[in-house]
Design an enzyme around this catalytic site. Structure first.
Site, PDB file in Angstrom:
ATOM      1  N   ASP A  38       1.388  -8.899 -15.745  1.00  0.00           N
ATOM      2  CA  ASP A  38       2.715  -9.011 -16.358  1.00  0.00           C
ATOM      3  C   ASP A  38       3.382  -7.646 -16.485  1.00  0.00           C
ATOM      4  OD1 ASP A  38       2.361 -11.639 -16.616  1.00  0.00           O
ATOM      5  OD2 ASP A  38       2.233 -11.681 -18.800  1.00  0.00           O
ATOM      6  N   GLU A 115       2.400 -25.798  -4.300  1.00  0.00           N
ATOM      7  CA  GLU A 115       0.945 -25.589  -4.269  1.00  0.00           C
ATOM      8  C   GLU A 115       0.565 -24.421  -5.172  1.00  0.00           C
ATOM      9  OE1 GLU A 115       0.487 -24.971  -0.082  1.00  0.00           O
ATOM     10  OE2 GLU A 115       0.771 -22.825  -0.237  1.00  0.00           O
ATOM     11  N   LYS A 117      -0.678 -20.853  -6.519  1.00  0.00           N
ATOM     12  CA  LYS A 117      -0.725 -19.474  -6.022  1.00  0.00           C
ATOM     13  C   LYS A 117      -2.083 -18.923  -6.417  1.00  0.00           C
ATOM     14  CE  LYS A 117       1.898 -15.181  -5.836  1.00  0.00           C
ATOM     15  NZ  LYS A 117       0.784 -14.268  -5.949  1.00  0.00           N
ATOM     16  N   ARG A 138      -4.847  -7.926   4.242  1.00  0.00           N
ATOM     17  CA  ARG A 138      -3.416  -7.836   4.517  1.00  0.00           C
ATOM     18  C   ARG A 138      -2.976  -6.391   4.765  1.00  0.00           C
ATOM     19  NH1 ARG A 138       0.868 -10.039   0.289  1.00  0.00           N
ATOM     20  NH2 ARG A 138       0.032  -8.314  -0.912  1.00  0.00           N
ATOM     21  N   LYS A 311       5.950 -17.332 -10.903  1.00  0.00           N
ATOM     22  CA  LYS A 311       4.810 -16.675 -11.562  1.00  0.00           C
ATOM     23  C   LYS A 311       4.548 -17.297 -12.934  1.00  0.00           C
ATOM     24  CE  LYS A 311       3.387 -12.804 -10.469  1.00  0.00           C
ATOM     25  NZ  LYS A 311       2.377 -12.081  -9.736  1.00  0.00           N
ATOM     26  N   CYS A 427     -29.677 -19.358 -44.712  1.00  0.00           N
ATOM     27  CA  CYS A 427     -28.856 -18.164 -44.910  1.00  0.00           C
ATOM     28  C   CYS A 427     -27.465 -18.548 -45.396  1.00  0.00           C
ATOM     29  CB  CYS A 427     -28.777 -17.382 -43.607  1.00  0.00           C
ATOM     30  SG  CYS A 427     -27.736 -15.937 -43.713  1.00  0.00           S
TER      31      CYS A 427
HETATM   32  S1  IVH Z   1       2.279 -17.937   1.320  1.00  0.00           S
HETATM   33  C1  IVH Z   1       4.599 -16.029   4.510  1.00  0.00           C
HETATM   34  N1  IVH Z   1       0.860 -19.424  -0.283  1.00  0.00           N
HETATM   35  O1  IVH Z   1       0.377 -14.453  -2.883  1.00  0.00           O
HETATM   36  C2  IVH Z   1       3.941 -16.653   3.355  1.00  0.00           C
HETATM   37  N2  IVH Z   1       0.686 -17.082  -0.505  1.00  0.00           N
HETATM   38  O2  IVH Z   1       2.355 -12.602  -3.930  1.00  0.00           O
HETATM   39  C3  IVH Z   1       3.230 -15.708   2.503  1.00  0.00           C
HETATM   40  N3  IVH Z   1      -0.862 -16.353  -2.239  1.00  0.00           N
HETATM   41  O3  IVH Z   1       0.545 -12.458  -0.026  1.00  0.00           O
HETATM   42  C4  IVH Z   1       2.194 -16.218   1.662  1.00  0.00           C
HETATM   43  N4  IVH Z   1      -1.501 -18.347  -2.878  1.00  0.00           N
HETATM   44  O4  IVH Z   1      -1.774 -13.288  -0.900  1.00  0.00           O
HETATM   45  C5  IVH Z   1       1.182 -18.176   0.065  1.00  0.00           C
HETATM   46  N5  IVH Z   1      -0.361 -20.860  -1.627  1.00  0.00           N
HETATM   47  C6  IVH Z   1      -0.034 -19.627  -1.265  1.00  0.00           C
HETATM   48  C7  IVH Z   1      -0.596 -18.498  -1.895  1.00  0.00           C
HETATM   49  C8  IVH Z   1      -0.192 -17.229  -1.487  1.00  0.00           C
HETATM   50  C9  IVH Z   1      -1.664 -17.050  -3.057  1.00  0.00           C
HETATM   51  C10 IVH Z   1      -0.788 -14.887  -2.237  1.00  0.00           C
HETATM   52  C11 IVH Z   1      -0.785 -14.255  -0.885  1.00  0.00           C
HETATM   53  C12 IVH Z   1       0.570 -13.575  -0.816  1.00  0.00           C
HETATM   54  C13 IVH Z   1       0.792 -13.273  -2.261  1.00  0.00           C
HETATM   55  C14 IVH Z   1       2.227 -12.955  -2.587  1.00  0.00           C
END
Ligand code: IVH
Length: 677
Positions: A38, A115, A117, A138, A311, A427
């Site tokens: 954060d 979906e 993250k 990456r 987020k 105790c």
């Molecule tokens: S899509 C071109 N899908 O979050 C599309 N990323 O903050 C790019 N990440 O670099 C990524 N879950 O490492 C995608 N369901 C998800 C994800 C995801 C985690 C990560 C990934 C990305 C980062 C960006």
């Protein structure tokens, strides 16, 4: 989310850039960081705001607009850049982003995919003729580091696809909570420092070579190069077919949504599932689902325009460990509790967190004054995960373990992981007795206050059973005990001797058995002797007791065996179990009849503004039982009714998912009006 502090001067801006660059470098090197997620996001937002207002002053090393904040590098070029995601932090920002995308396309988006993250590291896995040949991090998005040597340890990343294709999978590698716990056990057994956080553990593990131990990781695929014509939902299905793990295997599975409203609802659902997921997520990703929409929207240099990350507030925060308190519980367990520099996690200020047991403190290598990761999710008790070893200043001090029971000074039994006063429950005799004589248990007036202390101090009473052996002379010998108070107390004790079995059982304070459960146990077994003889299997037959809870109760009962024996010998608790409603004298198993007969009811959220306002949860549960229903604390397939007040949260979401009837506290109060006391 932490608010972005406005940056007022060029030097404040330069400082913020330097801090962000340093934090991003640590984060992408090994996942360690002196900033929580954060704080990093807030810092970058402040930098962005300053740069928008002062475009001429943008520093070349500013993290804005760069993949990985410009921190990560590698030497193997990516076939197609590995992009990052833009972030939004609220439902409004998400709606604005979606509207912006639709404006850009000049038409509505043809379906979305929502979906999780995943909170790990992005990797690219290259397959030739179906065989895995190379895995890359990456890096800076254009080139990454070769981590092929780690591929074997990554579950869900197949060495061979089910078809002989040339393909590049993209996805996230992480440590599940189980993998994280296991990794730290193995590491400490090898004398290594534990990982502070699952993400730093994943980063460290992927890069490490020649470790003398193995740590397993998990891969989730969410993209591919070489299957570009497929929409996102179809792509995920195809990836699973080819043998890759995807989030479809989880409760937070990707879901196609037709409208932005549906997207918002699914985002809430995934957020509510978060604390129960076996792995960390730090947001929810929303993607335009069709290949056509994605291609038309295109990508910027840092992130695609067809996807965004909503987020979620971080569940991990960094704060300082100020002290450790040692508290003695009802059963004599001596539990360490961390005193922390207050830190806000997801809107709640955390000052204390559990440290489990002394062995755990040693395993985690904690020192007083350490910067530590604290974790809090949903309703769980916050816990200290690990110290940030590289943030130490040298001023940290060892944590002192108690040498004697901090409550009574007697020796400590350290033979188990959880330390315990050698007097066990004794105790806490005073606290146990005060609980036992309370209104909802034995209801013995005159023993709640200092009298209990007197009895224990005089050596007359060690546990609740001893109350029933007290004599008139013993009581009269106590200070401030006259004839009248002695007779009153003895009369109250005699009444309690004939208290129903459920109340006597409840008075024992067995973990996991409140009033309702005590009634069920008493009704099921019928006598204290039968309860004493019950094994876990028999206990698990009682409604509402699962296998795990049954084990806990059996252990508690074994511990209480001497007290149970004394109670049995003194004929305490032989009266029949109380009915669940005062009017019902019939067999307990059937329970009272009423408007809730046959219903399994869960109550959640605030009852404010309804006639139920002011009732404790216990009282509401009793009301449910008086009205013929079964009260339960968690929503399951068996639940038939959810009473949802304001701020109902995850229980409401789950009930909606399961199609369970949901009513407001006011509606519910009307249904049970006749049973309201
Ligand atoms: S899509 C071109 N899908 O979050 C599309 N990323 O903050 C790019 N990440 O670099 C990524 N879950 O490492 C995608 N369901 C998800 C994800 C995801 C985690 C990560 C990934 C990305 C980062 C960006």
């Amino acid at each position: 989310m932490t608010d972005a502090a406005p940056l007022a001067t060029p030097s404040a801006y330069a400082d913020a850039v330097a801090t962000a660059v340093q934090a991003a470098a640590a984060y992408y090197a090994d996942g360690s960081t002196p900033l929580g997620d954060d704080e990093y996001d807030a810092l970058v937002r402040g930098i962005e705001a300053y740069e928008a207002a002062h475009p001429d002053e943008v520093l070349p090393d500013s993290p804005t607009g760069k993949v990985a904040g410009g921190a990560a590098t590698g030497d193997v070029p990516h076939s197609v850049p590995m992009l990052s995601l833009d972030n939004v932090f609220s439902a409004d920002e998400l709606a604005a982003w979606a509207a912006g995308l639709e404006r850009r396309l000049g038409r509505p988006v043809d379906g979305w995919c929502v979906e999780p993250k995943l909170d790990g590291l992005a990797v690219a896995a290259r397959y030739r003729a179906g065989s895995l040949v190379q895995v890359l991090t990456r890096g800076d998005g254009l080139a990454g580091e070769d981590i092929t040597h780690s591929a074997d340890a990554v579950l869900g990343l197949p060495a061979r696809l089910t078809e002989p294709l040339d393909l590049e999978l993209r996805g996230e590698v992480l440590l599940t909570q189980d993998q994280f716990d296991h990794a730290n056990e193995v590491r400490t057994a090898h004398g290594a420092t534990p990982f502070a956080h699952p993400r730093s553990g994943a980063a460290g593990t992927l890069r490490a070579k020649d470790r003398p131990y193995r740590v397993e990781l998990t891969f989730f695929a969410y993209g591919a190069i070489g299957l570009d014509d497929l929409g996102h939902t179809a792509l995920l299905g195809r990836l699973a077919e080819l043998g890759a793990n995807t989030a479809a295997t989880t409760e937070a599975h990707p879901q196609r949504c037709a409208t932005v409203e549906e997207v918002q609802q699914r985002v809430e659902e995934v957020a509510a599932l978060r604390s129960a997921l076996p792995f960390g997520i730090d947001g929810v990703v929303i993607k335009a689902d069709t290949a056509t929409d994605q291609q038309q929207a295109g990508s910027g240099s840092r992130a695609p325009r067809w996807a965004v990350a909503r987020k979620l507030a971080a569940e991990h925060k960094v704060t300082r460990l100020l002290g450790v308190e040692w508290n003695v519980g009802r059963t004599g367990i001596i539990a360490p509790r961390a005193v922390l520099e207050p830190v806000v996690i997801d809107g709640v200020t955390i000052t204390y967190a559990t440290l489990h047991n002394p062995a755990d403190i040693t395993r985690r290598g904690l020192l007083l004054g350490d910067q530590v990761f604290v974790y809090r999710a949903g309703d769980v008790i916050p816990r200290v995960e690990a110290p940030l070893v590289d943030q130490r200043t040298g001023a940290e001090q060892p944590i002192a373990f108690p040498e004697a029971c901090p409550r009574c000074g007697d020796p400590i039994d350290t033979s188990e992981q959880r330390w315990r006063c050698s007097r066990g429950r004794g105790c806490q005799a005073v606290a146990s007795i005060r609980y036992a004589v309370g209104r909802d248990q034995l209801d013995i007036e005159g023993l709640g206050g200092t009298r209990a202390v007197q009895l224990v101090d005089a050596g007359l009473v060690e546990d609740v059973a001893d109350l029933f052996a007290l004599t008139r002379d013993q009581l009269l010998a106590l200070e401030r005990m006259g004839d009248t108070s002695t007779d009153n107390l003895l009369a109250a004790i005699e009444t309690a001797r004939n208290a129903p079995l459920n109340r006597v059982f409840c008075a024992l304070g067995v973990r996991g058995t409140g009033r309702t459960m005590s009634r069920r146990i008493a009704a099921h077994f019928g006598s204290m002797a039968a309860i004493r003889a019950a094994d876990a299997e028999a206990l698990a037959e009682v409604d509402g007791i699962g296998v795990e809870k049954a084990k806990v109760i059996v252990a508690e009962l074994a511990d209480l065996a001497p007290v149970l024996d004394k109670l049995i010998a003194q004929n305490v608790g032989t009266a029949v179990t109380e009915p669940t409603a005062p009017s019902n004298a019939g067999p307990q198993e059937d329970g009272p009849q009423g408007p809730l007969t046959g219903q399994s009811v869960v109550v959640t959220g605030s009852m404010a503004g309804s006639p139920l306002d002011g009732l404790s949860r216990n009282e509401v549960n009793e009301l449910i039982e008086r009205a013929g229903g079964k009260a339960s604390s968690s929503v399951s397939k068996k639940t038939t009714l959810l009473v949802a007040g304001e701020k109902a949260g995850s229980k409401r979401t789950k009930a909606e998912e399961l199609g369970i009837r949901i009513v407001s506290p006011a509606e519910f109060a009307a249904t049970v009006a006749d049973h309201l006391a």
